[in-house]
Motif scaffolding. Sequence first.
Motif, short mmCIF file in Angstrom:
data_model
loop_
_atom_site.label_atom_id
_atom_site.label_comp_id
_atom_site.label_asym_id
_atom_site.label_seq_id
_atom_site.Cartn_x
_atom_site.Cartn_y
_atom_site.Cartn_z
N UNK A 45 37.42 39.64 41.34
CA UNK A 45 37.01 38.99 42.59
C UNK A 45 36.54 40.00 43.62
N UNK A 46 37.25 41.09 43.73
CA UNK A 46 36.83 42.13 44.69
C UNK A 46 35.47 42.69 44.30
N UNK A 47 35.34 43.00 43.03
CA UNK A 47 34.08 43.60 42.57
C UNK A 47 32.92 42.66 42.85
N UNK A 48 33.19 41.35 42.69
CA UNK A 48 32.12 40.38 42.96
C UNK A 48 31.81 40.26 44.44
N UNK A 49 32.83 40.51 45.26
CA UNK A 49 32.66 40.31 46.71
C UNK A 49 31.74 41.35 47.32
#
Lengths: 502, 520
Positions: A45-49
């Motif tokens: 999720x972080x990487x996508x954000x």
Amino acid sequence: MSACKKRADSEGAASVEQVDVSADRAAARKGWLVGLAKDPAALNGLADASDGWKQLFIGDPGSAFAAFQKDGATESNRIGQARAALEISDALDALGLMVVAMTPKLLKAQAGRPNAPSSAVERAFVHGRFLQTQAGGACDAATKKAFAALPEGAPLTQLAGLACGSGEPAAVALVAGKAEGIEAELPALASQHIRRLKIRTLVAAGKHKVALRMLRSLRRADADVPLVDGGFQDPGVAGVGAAVYAAQALEALNGLAGWPQILAARAHLRLGAPEKALAALDALIAAPPTAVPFALVVNSAAQDGEDLLAWAKAWRVKALQAAGRTADAKAAAAALPTERITMRVARAWAEACVGLKPATNVFPEDRGVLSRAIRDEISALGEGAKGAADVSDLTLVERHVDAVQRLYADAMAAGGHPARAVKAAETAQDKVNAFAPSSRNRLPALARAALYSLDIDRPRVALKYLTRLKKKLPEVSAPAEMLRDLLSQKAMEQGGDVKQSP
Amino acid sequence: MTLEQGAVAPMMNRLLRCTAVLLVLGMAVPALGQTFRYPEDTRPTSLLPFFAEDMSAVRMVELIFDSLVIKNKRGDMEGALATSWQVDPDKMGISFALREGVKWHDGQPFTADDVAFTVKAAKDRKTVFNAKSKYRFIREVTVTGQFGVHFAFDRPLSDPETRFLFKIIPKHAFKSSSIKRKDKFNRKPIGTGPFRVQKYSLRSIRLKRFEDYWGEAQIGSIMMQHTPDKSAQVNLLQYSGGKAGVQAVIFLPPKNIPLFENSDSVVLEPYHTVSWWYMAYNHKNKALRDLAVRQAIALAINREELLEAHLGRGDTLSGPFTESSPFYNFEVEPREQDLAKAREILDAAGYKKKGKVRRKGRVKLDFKFVMDKELASNQALFLGIQAQLKKIGVIARPQYVDHARYREQVFSRKKFDLTLNVWSFEEVEDVYPLFHSEGVMNFINYNNADVDTLLDTAKATRDYKQYKEYMKKLHATLNQDLPYFFLWSLDVYSGISKRVRNVYIQPYYYFTSFKEWGLQ
């Protein structure tokens, strides 16, 4: 039958290091590392954000900061931006401290040169400014005595006067780094010097973007106080870059309540505002939220909210001390929890902040004790742990232990155990990319390792760190050149020795 | 509450079983774990401090001898054989008060006479050794009492105590201050240090804790094993818990670092030295005197490839200084392999290929490449270099010799064409001895008047900024003139068994704090 000789080293006499890691294991079970091992969704999720998270992971806070600025103002991105800014701030702070530490030696070296008389004015000014930093910015008797050697009418003499509060009020405010000085004019000084003085004022006036632009436009290798060949950095503005990025961190965190206020408190302290830090921390400690933002704990020294709370309390000790409330600070330090290794490290650090000598055994001599405890908890999840491979591939356990060990290094450095600080800082490194930036070797960690190496008179090691930091952190130029000068002087005077073989 | 007990339980069981057997046999119970074992690539050149000219000797001498002062872990100067010192007001001298009650390993008392003798011997014309210049600053030494000594300098000095790290030798062990390299003291040294030599053999040197040492060492004995094979060293470390294992490997090649990075039994500790690898040209060889040939050889060699294949990560060099040196000239680019250019240079210089080798008249580019058998990865490195040189029509014929013969053949008799080796320096590189035409370690017959002038001018200057500029210019000049082909520098890590406690590795000297190390 002869009796066994009892010696300090005989088998069984010296005990194997025994460290109680039961609390750390319990923390790990509910912490973010084991959580990720169960389900890596939060990490994905972080990487996508934002691409900023990837940059932060690979150890490029500069690129991370830029990416976060672009990628939208979600809470996690703003936390990421603040973390990136504080990483840069911490690194620049260490470099600034190196400049200050080396200034007296460089002054002495310069005074020994054949052309020393030609630099008498510059040396007197820089000496006075150094003494002023040692007096916490005050123009004390020693500072005034140093400045008294300056000739009348010279620009540096005028500047010295302003530094001691004498002169046009706006100019005095500018030299003091206060917001009121934003429009002031200064005597004819090197443009580099004027800009560095102005940057602090811009930060104080809340003009953070302008400050950042001006910081980036500086020619890092240029001296504030130039001589015919080289020159000096003004110790009074050695930390200016750190302040700029601390202000950037605050801007990113603006309006974020709860756990992110730990980062805000750190930034306030860097900017010399302990009361603001205290306000932030007191509110947090009084009512710590249950939910801990993953963006705050990932790749940090904290496993969970309890660790974060311990660190918040430790930072509060520092804020109390900086606010002049030493008795309160000491009492707060004594009340810090000690169940887990990271909490013991936090307490040691806090004790050092209030001038107490911290215990040195708060971090195990073998860091494997802590990393094994966490890895065992991950292994206990069994085959079904979806994210275990990610945790392993990204060396997240080792990075977490690095973070704790580095805080231990900071505690030892502040607590009068400089050799231990160096050893811990060196151990908490990825050895394949020795002494150089990498995803594990963070910029502030390397800059601090350089500083700690300098503390134990290892200038060559310090220069190795700075040389390898240069691409990612151009600000190393000034302290690196100071190191080169000091090493050159030593080599010239003492010569060396050469031997065969490694 | 569970406790992390490490390896105590199984070790205790072994101890109890061994003890029981030995008790039944009526034998004395040995104190297990008291011997610290470590391998060295090369046998020490000498245990007489003046002649300790390689790093294995430097490290061992650190265990056997004391100096007046040491640099402690905090970076401060601390008394060893001296208890205090006073710098003269004019900075032209220093007085030391010496530690009383210190004994030499043979039981004789240490006194100020020994300190005076050491300096006298160092400055004696007939005591010939490479580091003589380190004593030049001492104009005179005077014994002021049984435990007092004063040194007068040849010029005012700041922080003069930092120059007194040299080891003290016993006056009573020598007939005169003219000390020869073949003195039996080389193998039977007498020091005041925490360890004395118990047994010196070809394969190992065993040191025993000196029971009358003025301080206290924790470990009972040390066994230095001569183990030239680096792979063998690594294997011995991996099994460091066992009988045949070792507790440390001084220098782990970078390629072995990942093996131990997260080890449960070994910790990696940086060993800060300033060192670089080089390939030396003998300038007495007619072909190698030709700059074109030296340039072509340098261009033929792919250093990155050699590093990756045989050693691991390193920094290729462009001169006699590493990037972390104050003298490194960043404007000088390291050479990259360029076979086409190498061939072009040789063609232009008149070296034409006849068969496999290039010639110019009677001069053949066919060289004797002498290697120290005990240098890590030497054979593999040589084979790589040989193959690369072959591509441009240069032949390298290997000659592998043992360490002692290498030193004699290459450094003393200068009988080689090409060679590969490593230099280690104290904090800052002093390359005068290597490249000045009169340098005591200029074994390559190098003679360049411009380089001599640069070095002499640098030596004469009292301005460190100028000194730095001269050295940077030297870097550029030597990059161009190629007295050596400067290869690379490596970051050095030691692998230390986790059984060893309180480890602190002194930069360069290594074992300065060894008396505090403990073994479990």
